[in-house]
Design a protein around this motif. Sequence first.
Motif, short mmCIF file in Angstrom:
data_model
loop_
_atom_site.label_atom_id
_atom_site.label_comp_id
_atom_site.label_asym_id
_atom_site.label_seq_id
_atom_site.Cartn_x
_atom_site.Cartn_y
_atom_site.Cartn_z
N LYS A 18 0.75 -1.26 0.02
CA LYS A 18 -0.09 0.05 0.15
C LYS A 18 0.97 1.16 0.15
CE LYS A 18 -4.07 -2.09 2.24
NZ LYS A 18 -4.82 -1.88 3.43
N LYS A 19 1.78 1.35 0.85
CA LYS A 19 2.98 2.37 0.81
C LYS A 19 3.49 2.61 -0.48
CE LYS A 19 6.44 4.43 3.47
NZ LYS A 19 7.41 4.38 4.97
N LYS A 20 3.94 1.42 -0.83
CA LYS A 20 4.66 1.75 -2.36
C LYS A 20 3.78 2.09 -3.37
CE LYS A 20 7.35 -1.11 -5.43
NZ LYS A 20 7.59 -2.51 -5.96
N ALA A 21 2.43 1.58 -3.54
CA ALA A 21 1.49 2.13 -4.50
C ALA A 21 1.16 3.66 -4.10
CB ALA A 21 0.35 1.29 -4.46
N ASN A 22 0.87 4.28 -3.07
CA ASN A 22 0.74 5.39 -2.67
C ASN A 22 1.94 6.36 -3.07
OD1 ASN A 22 -0.55 7.77 -1.92
ND2 ASN A 22 0.03 7.39 0.30
#
Length: 257
Positions: free
Chosen positions: A180-184
């Motif tokens: 999730k952090k990578k996609a954000n």
Amino acid sequence: MVDWLSLAVPLAYLGILIGSLATFSSLYRKRKSQKAATLEPWFPAHLQRDIYFSLLHLDPSAQKEKKTPAIPESVVKAALLRRASEDIRRVLALRSQKQALSVLLQRGSVGDDLWQRFLRAEKEMEEEVKDVVAEANAYVPNWGQTIFQSANEMIQNDIYRQRMTEQQDKVAEEKEWWNKKKANTQEQFMKELNEGSESTAQTAPRSPESASESAPAAPAAPAATAQVSDDEPVLVEAEPSSSTPSGGKKKKGKGKK
């Protein structure tokens, strides 16, 4: 002659007093022991000890009738090790709780019943440790001196496995959080990149063709001076001559080239 009658009264008084004190002491001890027996135990049931005694006291004749194999000695030893490891846990718990409980008892924050429960549990654990050492020495000579060391290693191994299991359980959760952090982060980066490209396109210099098209028309150049035709007369001013006294100008007549 000694008056025994006068001495009989104080002696009888002392006898009654001592007897009453002894009776009171015995009754108090009995009531205290009964109350201690009815108190709730400090620790729950010792399951490892019960398993060990169950394996130890199996009837061999009943096993022969049921045609079941006898319990190997290694299994009984393993049960004894488990019993010793549980004893270590309880002894460590008692040592960590004793100081805090004594401070609370001095302040009056806890009652005497709780302290009696603790003392009884401490005494039971002392007897339990002695029993485990005796059982270990019965199987292997001098094993009682090292059985608790082996049990402590088992406890550390169990703690290590428990921590590894907890970390493995957190892997999926941490992996999802990281995705999730990578996609954000990627989304924000692409957004900033698009905004930067738009601003660059707005401030970029125009091409020469577009500049020439958009530039205003230059004012027309002044017309070139017409050449003097041969037929037009030309006036020429002569420099003042020194021979003329009046400094007048000498005019030339019109002429043709």
